[in-house]
Enzyme design. Structure first.
Site, PDB file in Angstrom:
ATOM      1  N   ASP A  11       0.890  -1.157   0.000  1.00 53.22           N
ATOM      2  CA  ASP A  11       0.000   0.000   0.000  1.00 53.22           C
ATOM      3  C   ASP A  11       0.929   1.209   0.000  1.00 53.22           C
ATOM      4  O   ASP A  11       1.644   1.463   0.963  1.00 53.22           O
ATOM      5  CB  ASP A  11      -0.867  -0.044   1.263  1.00 53.22           C
ATOM      6  CG  ASP A  11      -1.794   1.162   1.381  1.00 53.22           C
ATOM      7  OD1 ASP A  11      -1.610   2.142   0.633  1.00 53.22           O
ATOM      8  OD2 ASP A  11      -2.691   1.113   2.239  1.00 53.22           O
ATOM      9  N   TYR A 228       1.000  -0.613  14.824  1.00 48.50           N
ATOM     10  CA  TYR A 228       0.015  -0.776  13.769  1.00 48.50           C
ATOM     11  C   TYR A 228       0.283   0.211  12.642  1.00 48.50           C
ATOM     12  O   TYR A 228       0.354   1.412  12.854  1.00 48.50           O
ATOM     13  CB  TYR A 228      -1.404  -0.584  14.314  1.00 48.50           C
ATOM     14  CG  TYR A 228      -2.415  -0.660  13.208  1.00 48.50           C
ATOM     15  CD1 TYR A 228      -2.669  -1.891  12.586  1.00 48.50           C
ATOM     16  CD2 TYR A 228      -3.056   0.459  12.733  1.00 48.50           C
ATOM     17  CE1 TYR A 228      -3.545  -1.983  11.540  1.00 48.50           C
ATOM     18  CE2 TYR A 228      -3.946   0.378  11.679  1.00 48.50           C
ATOM     19  CZ  TYR A 228      -4.181  -0.848  11.084  1.00 48.50           C
ATOM     20  OH  TYR A 228      -5.055  -0.922  10.038  1.00 48.50           O
ATOM     21  N   LYS A 231      -3.128  -3.114   7.571  1.00 43.94           N
ATOM     22  CA  LYS A 231      -3.262  -4.559   7.623  1.00 43.94           C
ATOM     23  C   LYS A 231      -2.358  -5.168   6.553  1.00 43.94           C
ATOM     24  O   LYS A 231      -1.904  -4.487   5.639  1.00 43.94           O
ATOM     25  CB  LYS A 231      -4.722  -4.925   7.412  1.00 43.94           C
ATOM     26  CG  LYS A 231      -5.412  -5.784   8.481  1.00 43.94           C
ATOM     27  CD  LYS A 231      -4.769  -5.940   9.803  1.00 43.94           C
ATOM     28  CE  LYS A 231      -5.411  -6.982  10.678  1.00 43.94           C
ATOM     29  NZ  LYS A 231      -4.893  -6.923  12.059  1.00 43.94           N
TER      30      LYS A 231
HETATM   31  C1  F6R Z   1      -7.609  -0.731   7.579  1.00 43.71           C
HETATM   32  C2  F6R Z   1      -7.399   0.599   7.037  1.00 43.71           C
HETATM   33  C3  F6R Z   1      -8.308   1.717   7.428  1.00 43.71           C
HETATM   34  C4  F6R Z   1      -7.583   2.732   8.314  1.00 43.71           C
HETATM   35  C5  F6R Z   1      -8.512   3.870   8.764  1.00 43.71           C
HETATM   36  C6  F6R Z   1      -7.752   4.937   9.525  1.00 43.71           C
HETATM   37  O1  F6R Z   1      -6.603  -1.606   7.173  1.00 43.71           O
HETATM   38  O2  F6R Z   1      -6.482   0.833   6.296  1.00 43.71           O
HETATM   39  O3  F6R Z   1      -9.469   1.247   8.045  1.00 43.71           O
HETATM   40  O4  F6R Z   1      -7.043   2.072   9.432  1.00 43.71           O
HETATM   41  O5  F6R Z   1      -9.100   4.493   7.639  1.00 43.71           O
HETATM   42  O6  F6R Z   1      -6.727   5.363   8.707  1.00 43.71           O
HETATM   43  P1  F6R Z   1      -5.643   6.474   9.105  1.00 43.71           P
HETATM   44  O7  F6R Z   1      -5.125   6.113  10.452  1.00 43.71           O
HETATM   45  O8  F6R Z   1      -4.633   6.344   8.011  1.00 43.71           O
HETATM   46  O9  F6R Z   1      -6.361   7.781   9.093  1.00 43.71           O
HETATM   47 MG    MG Z   2      -4.163   1.763   3.157  1.00 43.16          MG
HETATM   48 MG    MG Z   3      -4.887  -2.133   1.908  1.00 43.45          MG
END
Ligand code: F6R
Ligand code: MG
Ligand code: MG
Length: 364
Positions: A11, A228, A231
């Site tokens: 990603d 974290y 994923k």
């Molecule tokens: C799950 C994922 C999303 C982010 C969520 C918060 O794998 O990528 O659910 O965890 O949108 O994202 P941030 O912390 O980047 O604002």
């Molecule tokens: Mg992402």
């Molecule tokens: Mg992804």
């Protein structure tokens, strides 16, 4: 002809949020791959995406764990990150945990599944790619494909599969591995496979011919980063037909969506919905988790395809069921078993919260 198939993914920035990928990022990856093919490093390639994950599907003659191939993928991700940064995409470069490439992409953030084999007369390959879920997500479908006769009738009535398959399982926390033979060791094996957060199928082999049948990415992003990040959004490559399960036997487990970990903030359980590439845009509560499947025939390493395997009316009911499962489990909001148990959330806020509150705890 001996060929290596490498699927390396990361990603490098989401559009919009974490829901999908920007065409300019894919375009940059395409250029980088085309250039490597021209230079002769790659035999062939296909660039795609699952949700916000950029997928590099490559064939080459360099073997597994080859520094040049890994470097090519790494440089491609870096270059795509520049595009993502220029567009201020969300989480640009999020999976690239280091800035110094040292011979292998393993442990640097991206997920990787590679297999080297002698290309058969007709080499049918299915590549699964998932978004918003973790690397153990393949345990259940791989078990069904290679060990469950209720899924794979070939195990019962095809003499070239009747001898069964062996499963290499990785303990992703203790960094050790064990191999089980199906069918006679399935009860022992399921004890481990049933805990996909800890034990993940790395590869599957045909027991009589010892040929590689399947390989998956088992990298756990949170364990690599120590926190974290996102994923794992794993991939899995499966050889099909002949001594391996038929295409339909490989796709069949996804007709009955199973519950995986991931979804919103990588901290929930939810159904894995099989979709066409164009529908891999997890947006409802950042999900539900998606899986796509691309099918290829290999011809001297050339990737003939892809066919978008879940772009099939026959999977409409699975998508419908996944939506019903999503509605049902979402009602629990922040409660388990929708939200993951604490042990699996240790890379989120728990350590910080606990540190702040530790003095307020009193002995009972
Ligand atoms: C799950 C994922 C999303 C982010 C969520 C918060 O794998 O990528 O659910 O965890 O949108 O994202 P941030 O912390 O980047 O604002
Ligand atoms: Mg992402
Ligand atoms: Mg992804």
């Amino acid at each position: 002809m001996i060929i290596t198939l490498s699927v390396i993914k990361a990603d490098v920035g989401g559009y919009v949020g974490h829901s999908s990928s920007h065409p300019d990022v894919l375009e940059r990856a395409e250029q980088s791959m085309a250039d490597a093919k021209k230079r002769g490093l790659l035999v062939d390639y296909h660039v795609t995406r699952c949700g916000d994950d950029l997928q590099l599907i490559m064939t080459h003659r360099q073997g597994e764990d080859d520094e040049r191939i890994h470097k090519l993928a790494w440089d491609t991700f870096l270059s795509c990150t520049e595009v993502a940064k220029a567009l201020k995409l969300h989480g640009a470069g999020q999976d690239l945990l280091s800035d110094a490439f040292a011979g292998t992409i393993k442990g640097m953030g991206p997920g990787i599944a590679e297999m080297q084999f002698e290309e058969r007369e007709a080499e049918t390959i299915i590549i699964f790619m998932a978004d918003k879920t973790a690397s153990g997500a393949w345990n259940l479908p791989i078990y069904k494909i290679f060990a469950d006769p209720f899924n794979t009738i070939g195990l019962v009535i095809a003499s070239n599969m009747h001898g069964g398959f062996s499963f290499e399982i990785h303990d992703v926390k203790e960094h050790r591995k064990i191999t089980f033979n199906a069918p006679e060791e399935i009860y022992d094996m399921l004890l481990f496979l049933g805990s996909p957060g800890r034990y993940a199928v790395k590869s599957v082999y045909h027991r009589e011919t010892k040929e590689i049948a399947a390989v998956s990415s088992t990298q756990r992003l949170s364990l690599m980063a120590g926190r974290y990040v996102g994923k794992d959004d794993p991939v899995c490559v499966i050889r099909s037909q002949g001594q391996f399960p038929a295409v339909g036997e490989i796709l069949e487990p996804f007709a009955a969506p199973h519950i995986v970990t991931g979804w919103m903030r990588g901290s929930h359980h939810g159904p894995l919905m099989p979709v066409a590439v164009n529908d891999s845009n997890p947006s409802r509560f950042d999900g539900p988790p998606r899986v796509i499947a691309l099918g290829f025939q290999l011809s001297d390493g050339k990737l003939v395809g892809p066919r978008d395997m879940f772009d099939d009316l026959a999977f409409d009911e699975a998508r419908h069921q996944a939506n019903i499962m999503a509605d049902f489990i979402r009602r629990l909001g922040p409660f388990e078993p929708h939200r993951l148990p604490l042990e699996e959330m240790e890379y989120t806020t728990m350590p910080e919260v606990m540190k702040r509150l530790v003095d307020r705890f009193e002995q009972l």
